[in-house]
Design a protein around this motif. Structure first.
Motif, PDB file in Angstrom:
ATOM      1  N   THR A 237      41.664  18.207 137.454  1.00 22.88           N
ATOM      2  CA  THR A 237      42.681  19.267 138.780  1.00 22.88           C
ATOM      3  C   THR A 237      44.187  19.426 138.248  1.00 22.88           C
ATOM      4  O   THR A 237      45.315  18.403 138.012  1.00 22.88           O
ATOM      5  CB  THR A 237      42.490  18.158 139.557  1.00 22.88           C
ATOM      6  OG1 THR A 237      42.978  16.855 139.400  1.00 22.88           O
ATOM      7  CG2 THR A 237      40.642  17.743 140.125  1.00 22.88           C
ATOM      8  N   GLU A 239      46.220  17.750 141.010  1.00 23.00           N
ATOM      9  CA  GLU A 239      47.270  16.891 141.060  1.00 23.00           C
ATOM     10  C   GLU A 239      47.097  16.026 139.851  1.00 23.00           C
ATOM     11  O   GLU A 239      47.993  15.462 139.993  1.00 23.00           O
ATOM     12  CB  GLU A 239      46.685  16.480 142.068  1.00 23.00           C
ATOM     13  CG  GLU A 239      44.427  16.965 142.348  1.00 23.00           C
ATOM     14  CD  GLU A 239      43.808  17.164 142.982  1.00 23.00           C
ATOM     15  OE1 GLU A 239      42.765  17.103 143.592  1.00 23.00           O
ATOM     16  OE2 GLU A 239      44.454  18.628 143.159  1.00 23.00           O
ATOM     17  N   GLU A 240      45.743  15.704 139.055  1.00 25.78           N
ATOM     18  CA  GLU A 240      46.166  15.238 138.078  1.00 25.78           C
ATOM     19  C   GLU A 240      47.194  15.373 137.042  1.00 25.78           C
ATOM     20  O   GLU A 240      47.950  14.952 136.393  1.00 25.78           O
ATOM     21  CB  GLU A 240      44.537  15.092 137.255  1.00 25.78           C
ATOM     22  CG  GLU A 240      43.792  14.242 137.951  1.00 25.78           C
ATOM     23  CD  GLU A 240      42.382  13.917 136.944  1.00 25.78           C
ATOM     24  OE1 GLU A 240      42.026  13.442 136.998  1.00 25.78           O
ATOM     25  OE2 GLU A 240      42.140  15.393 135.830  1.00 25.78           O
ATOM     26  N   GLU A 243      50.578  14.359 138.719  1.00 23.60           N
ATOM     27  CA  GLU A 243      50.259  13.167 138.977  1.00 23.60           C
ATOM     28  C   GLU A 243      50.975  12.256 137.647  1.00 23.60           C
ATOM     29  O   GLU A 243      51.178  11.842 137.196  1.00 23.60           O
ATOM     30  CB  GLU A 243      49.104  12.346 139.151  1.00 23.60           C
ATOM     31  CG  GLU A 243      49.144  12.356 140.331  1.00 23.60           C
ATOM     32  CD  GLU A 243      47.351  12.004 140.793  1.00 23.60           C
ATOM     33  OE1 GLU A 243      46.393  11.318 139.627  1.00 23.60           O
ATOM     34  OE2 GLU A 243      47.159  12.223 142.128  1.00 23.60           O
ATOM     35  N   ASN A 266      41.298  20.754 146.732  1.00 23.97           N
ATOM     36  CA  ASN A 266      41.555  19.579 147.390  1.00 23.97           C
ATOM     37  C   ASN A 266      43.383  19.493 148.086  1.00 23.97           C
ATOM     38  O   ASN A 266      43.853  18.840 147.087  1.00 23.97           O
ATOM     39  CB  ASN A 266      41.049  18.280 146.582  1.00 23.97           C
ATOM     40  CG  ASN A 266      41.406  17.814 148.500  1.00 23.97           C
ATOM     41  OD1 ASN A 266      41.945  17.089 148.920  1.00 23.97           O
ATOM     42  ND2 ASN A 266      40.584  16.652 147.332  1.00 23.97           N
ATOM     43  N   VAL A 268      44.236  18.789 150.435  1.00 24.51           N
ATOM     44  CA  VAL A 268      45.142  16.961 150.630  1.00 24.51           C
ATOM     45  C   VAL A 268      45.914  16.574 149.501  1.00 24.51           C
ATOM     46  O   VAL A 268      46.769  15.882 149.582  1.00 24.51           O
ATOM     47  CB  VAL A 268      44.004  16.216 152.074  1.00 24.51           C
ATOM     48  CG1 VAL A 268      45.131  14.745 152.040  1.00 24.51           C
ATOM     49  CG2 VAL A 268      43.304  17.320 152.877  1.00 24.51           C
ATOM     50  N   ALA A 269      44.974  16.352 149.165  1.00 22.94           N
ATOM     51  CA  ALA A 269      44.862  15.438 147.759  1.00 22.94           C
ATOM     52  C   ALA A 269      46.472  16.359 146.843  1.00 22.94           C
ATOM     53  O   ALA A 269      47.037  15.323 146.703  1.00 22.94           O
ATOM     54  CB  ALA A 269      44.082  15.368 146.435  1.00 22.94           C
ATOM     55  N   LEU A 270      46.246  17.268 147.133  1.00 25.43           N
ATOM     56  CA  LEU A 270      47.759  18.502 146.491  1.00 25.43           C
ATOM     57  C   LEU A 270      49.154  17.949 146.703  1.00 25.43           C
ATOM     58  O   LEU A 270      50.189  17.823 146.274  1.00 25.43           O
ATOM     59  CB  LEU A 270      46.863  19.767 145.636  1.00 25.43           C
ATOM     60  CG  LEU A 270      48.204  20.466 145.363  1.00 25.43           C
ATOM     61  CD1 LEU A 270      48.662  20.187 143.328  1.00 25.43           C
ATOM     62  CD2 LEU A 270      47.608  22.247 144.838  1.00 25.43           C
ATOM     63  N   ASP A 271      48.558  18.059 148.562  1.00 21.91           N
ATOM     64  CA  ASP A 271      50.058  18.192 149.259  1.00 21.91           C
ATOM     65  C   ASP A 271      50.318  16.965 148.986  1.00 21.91           C
ATOM     66  O   ASP A 271      51.371  16.157 148.744  1.00 21.91           O
ATOM     67  CB  ASP A 271      49.426  18.379 150.669  1.00 21.91           C
ATOM     68  CG  ASP A 271      48.934  19.262 150.661  1.00 21.91           C
ATOM     69  OD1 ASP A 271      49.751  20.848 150.222  1.00 21.91           O
ATOM     70  OD2 ASP A 271      48.640  19.933 151.882  1.00 21.91           O
ATOM     71  N   GLU A 272      49.459  15.363 148.902  1.00 18.82           N
ATOM     72  CA  GLU A 272      49.817  14.345 148.887  1.00 18.82           C
ATOM     73  C   GLU A 272      50.646  14.181 147.259  1.00 18.82           C
ATOM     74  O   GLU A 272      51.408  13.103 147.097  1.00 18.82           O
ATOM     75  CB  GLU A 272      48.733  13.179 148.818  1.00 18.82           C
ATOM     76  CG  GLU A 272      48.543  13.154 149.942  1.00 18.82           C
ATOM     77  CD  GLU A 272      46.938  12.498 150.223  1.00 18.82           C
ATOM     78  OE1 GLU A 272      46.670  12.107 149.349  1.00 18.82           O
ATOM     79  OE2 GLU A 272      46.544  12.040 151.576  1.00 18.82           O
ATOM     80  N   ALA A 273      50.661  14.647 146.905  1.00 17.60           N
ATOM     81  CA  ALA A 273      50.574  14.641 144.846  1.00 17.60           C
ATOM     82  C   ALA A 273      51.863  14.761 144.641  1.00 17.60           C
ATOM     83  O   ALA A 273      53.292  14.430 144.519  1.00 17.60           O
ATOM     84  CB  ALA A 273      49.854  14.914 143.777  1.00 17.60           C
ATOM     85  N   LYS A 276      54.645  12.685 146.375  1.00 19.24           N
ATOM     86  CA  LYS A 276      54.915  12.196 146.329  1.00 19.24           C
ATOM     87  C   LYS A 276      56.451  12.620 144.936  1.00 19.24           C
ATOM     88  O   LYS A 276      57.266  11.479 144.859  1.00 19.24           O
ATOM     89  CB  LYS A 276      54.224  10.849 144.948  1.00 19.24           C
ATOM     90  CG  LYS A 276      53.721  10.198 145.796  1.00 19.24           C
ATOM     91  CD  LYS A 276      51.879   9.608 144.218  1.00 19.24           C
ATOM     92  CE  LYS A 276      50.404   9.230 145.552  1.00 19.24           C
ATOM     93  NZ  LYS A 276      50.102   8.367 143.990  1.00 19.24           N
TER      94      LYS A 276
END
Length: 314
Positions: A237, A239-240, A243, A266, A268-273, A276
């Protein structure tokens, strides 16, 4: 005139440079020096030089947009086909190798070729000497350690760690200066583990990235499971990818993460990554065509220009 430093390697960096040259003429390309495959690998085995292939592609991408520049761009990219030892060698690789084999400082040699090609901006190596990349992967048959840019780029499995050999390589002063005075820095797209991540593994270069006031744009790949050549596993992904990047430079702020809308599964997960890393995601259509693994240069120009502002080359 906005000063832009573009970090990367291979076809991904070439696409970014082709877009950036439409936005500004003050471009510094900083190119990975770990290629061990094809013509570059053969020249590197024969001579104690930097692998020239990714540097050649960056030079060709920045050639002057006139008959002279376009002609030399084609010559630099010309690849010999024969039954002899020249088979597979790119003309630009041989030109750079000949200069460096005469004990020419690598940057002076690149500048000489840049003058010949009338390039827009400057092309610099990421480190003083050639590097190797080593990755540790978890696979269905157990943990494996893979060494070599080509081997890491095509390894199958979940990556655990990555390093360059020799460790703590020396950065070029010209690169550190360019990063220090830049207005913008781009990283990617490209083979994530072999073209993007190594830029964080030159300690002085990472320190310069931390200290610069330049805003930073991370350009993600079009397919998280492949590189721009469609060969690299590179995680499952986007986001990985973020990360993994963040784990090697936890203090480095990225202002924008530019990603093609089609790879966002995803949001939301991408925005969160991205958050960070202190930045935000910009999802847009930047793919050359549906299903293509290549970025569209004109679309990249549009979106990078929008991010960087209206100060375009007149």
């Amino acid at each position: 005139m906005q000063k832009v430093v573009a970090l990367g390697g291979g076809h991904g960096l070439a696409a970014t440079l082709s877009a950036l040259r439409q936005i500004t003429s003050d471009i510094t390309a900083v190119v990975t020096v770990a290629d061990n495959g094809g013509s570059s690998g053969r020249l590197r085995e024969e001579f104690p030089i930097l692998p020239p292939g990714d540097l050649r592609m960056a030079l060709a991408a920045l050639c002057a947009d006139d008959e002279w520049g376009r002609t030399w761009a084609n010559i630099m990219q010309h690849r010999f086909e024969s039954d002899g030892p020249l088979n597979g060698h790119a003309m630009g690789n041989l030109l750079l190798a000949s200069l460096w084999n005469e004990n020419e400082d690598p940057v002076i040699g690149l500048d000489r070729v840049g003058q010949l090609l009338k390039v827009i901006g400057r092309v610099l190596p990421m480190a003083e000497t050639a590097l190797d990349i080593e990755g540790t992967f978890n696979t269905s048959t157990g943990r494996i350690v893979v060494r070599g840019q080509k081997e890491v780029a095509t390894a199958k499995g979940r990556i655990e760690s990555l390093r360059v050999i020799p460790e703590n390589p020396q950065a070029r002063l010209e690169v550190l200066t360019a990063i220090r005075v830049a207005d913008w820095i781009t990283m990617g797209p490209g083979s994530w583990f072999s073209s993007v991540m190594p830029h964080l593994m030159v300690p002085m270069q990472q320190d310069a990235l931390l200290r610069t006031k330049a805003k930073k744009i991370l350009i993600l790949n079009l397919d998280a499971t492949s590189s721009t050549t469609g060969e690299e596993f590179a995680g499952s992904t986007p986001e990985e990818h973020l990360e993994f990047f963040h784990s090697y430079a936890p203090e480095l702020k990225i202002d924008y993460c530019l990603v093609d809308s089609s790879v966002v599964r995803n949001s939301v997960a991408l925005d969160e990554a991205a958050a960070k890393m202190g930045g935000r995601v910009i999802a847009a259509d930047i793919r050359k065509a549906p299903g293509s693994v290549h970025h569209d240069v004109s679309k990249l120009t549009l979106h990078l220009g929008h991010i960087m502002g209206p100060k375009l080359v007149g």
